[in-house]
Write an enzyme that holds these catalytic residues in place. Structure first.
Site, PDB file in Angstrom:
ATOM      1  N   SER A 234      13.689   4.057  -0.268  1.00 42.87           N
ATOM      2  CA  SER A 234      12.341   4.387  -0.718  1.00 42.87           C
ATOM      3  C   SER A 234      11.716   5.607  -0.057  1.00 42.87           C
ATOM      4  O   SER A 234      10.656   6.063  -0.472  1.00 42.87           O
ATOM      5  CB  SER A 234      11.407   3.177  -0.531  1.00 42.87           C
ATOM      6  OG  SER A 234      11.249   2.876   0.842  1.00 42.87           O
ATOM      7  N   LYS A 279       2.437  -0.555   1.383  1.00 42.67           N
ATOM      8  CA  LYS A 279       2.584   0.823   1.855  1.00 42.67           C
ATOM      9  C   LYS A 279       1.269   1.605   1.705  1.00 42.67           C
ATOM     10  O   LYS A 279       0.965   2.453   2.544  1.00 42.67           O
ATOM     11  CB  LYS A 279       3.723   1.506   1.099  1.00 42.67           C
ATOM     12  CG  LYS A 279       5.073   0.911   1.464  1.00 42.67           C
ATOM     13  CD  LYS A 279       6.219   1.565   0.742  1.00 42.67           C
ATOM     14  CE  LYS A 279       7.540   0.939   1.201  1.00 42.67           C
ATOM     15  NZ  LYS A 279       8.713   1.563   0.565  1.00 42.67           N
TER      16      LYS A 279
END
Length: 337
Positions: A234, A279
């Site tokens: 990611s 996040k």
């Protein structure tokens, strides 16, 4: 007598506390992780030292115990996942960690290639093959392919990357057969497999393997990425942006703190990731002003839409920016004030 009762109660309490901490439940718990400055991790030889910051965002994850299980039901942005949604059947903790680190390596290689090409710097790479990373039980490949097998051809066609093979298989339909030629050790083998839906996602069909492309990349100037023990794919987009920023003369951050997430492939396409809400929270805590989120071509359930929703929930002033490609992010940065 009373003293003895206190001693018994004390040891009973300690025992219960230890059991709550050390007995693992069949779940993983995830929570917001960190937003980490990429400059200490990415080193382009003679690269620019820029005023702004690109940040890598992470999700903290671990096996749930009784305490974390309870916290996940009361704390915002804590999530519980059954083991089978995180680890593949029969996969050990060590194998899971290795799979995540391998995906990080692939992500770094793609990020390097994309950044150097965009900056007009010399970069050459060749693929050493597509390797099987895992095999799902109860799927066609089980019993035929093994972790570490190198796939040579599919239906007589050579595939340079895992993306090519995945796109080819997705062009087929349930029940179609594919002929796989692969190498195990020094022996070439073959298998003909019928495509079927994945148990966890019946809309997707395949043979039940995950793949990784092995690249050799040579750059000028040299670059080194110290990803430590960070796993998964990611961080690809943010690695590419940091590398590019060190390669070019201008500071594309323009002094801002910029976080984000998203996979990246060799063509610069940005893909979705897990834990987007966590996040966003991590980036906000570190004072990020901008957050790049995978747009998934405007899908209703895209990472971008979830990120926007989370940003509203936490009341952040951080700007959420949708991206489908590396070029989308560069265009935004060039027009940013």
């Amino acid at each position: 007598m009373k003293k003895r009762t206190y001693v018994v109660a004390f040891f009973f309490g300690v025992t219960v506390a230890l059991l709550m901490i050390f007995i693992k439940l069949p779940y993983y718990v995830t929570m917001p992780g960190t937003a980490q400055d990429l400059k200490p991790l990415v080193h382009v030889e003679h690269g620019d030292d820029d005023a702004g910051t690109f940040m890598l965002t992470t999700v903290k994850m671990g096996r749930a115990n009784a305490v974390s299980y309870l916290l996940a039901h009361v704390r915002p942005f804590y999530e519980l996942y059954p083991l089978e949604e995180i680890k593949q059947d029969g996969e050990s903790d060590e194998e899971y960690t290795m799979r995540q680190l391998q995906m990080m390596e692939q992500s770094k290689e793609a990020a390097i290639a994309v950044a150097y090409k965009k900056a007009g710097k010399p970069v050459s790479y060749k693929t050493n093959g597509i390797y099987v990373m895992s095999v799902l039980p109860h799927m066609p490949a089980h019993g035929h392919l093994k972790v570490g097998d190198r796939i040579v051809e599919i239906d007589g066609k050579k595939m340079a990357t895992s993306d090519e093979m995945i796109k080819y298989i997705r062009s087929k339909k349930k029940g179609d057969k594919v002929h796989i030629t692969f190498v195990r050790g020094k022996k070439q083998k073959e298998a003909t497999l019928a495509l079927m839906p994945f148990p966890h996602d019946p809309k997707q069909i395949g043979i039940g393997i995950s793949l990784i492309t092995d690249y050799d990349i040579v750059t000028n100037p040299p670059v080194h990425i110290d990803s430590e023990q960070i796993g998964g794919p990611s961080a690809g987009l943010m690695f590419a942006l940091e590398i590019y920023n060190q390669l070019v003369k201008e500071d594309i951050t323009k002094g801002h703190k910029i976080a984000g997430t998203g996979t990246i492939n060799i063509d610069g396409e940005v893909g979705p990731i897990g834990g987007i809400s966590q996040k966003v929270v991590a980036a906000d805590r570190e004072g990020a002003e901008i957050f790049f989120a995978p747009n998934e071509h405007g899908a209703a359930d895209s990472n971008y839409r979830e990120a926007v929703k989370t940003a509203k929930e936490i009341g952040t002033k951080m700007k959420i920016v949708p991206v489908d490609t590396f070029d989308d992010a560069i265009r935004y940065l060039k027009h940013m004030q």
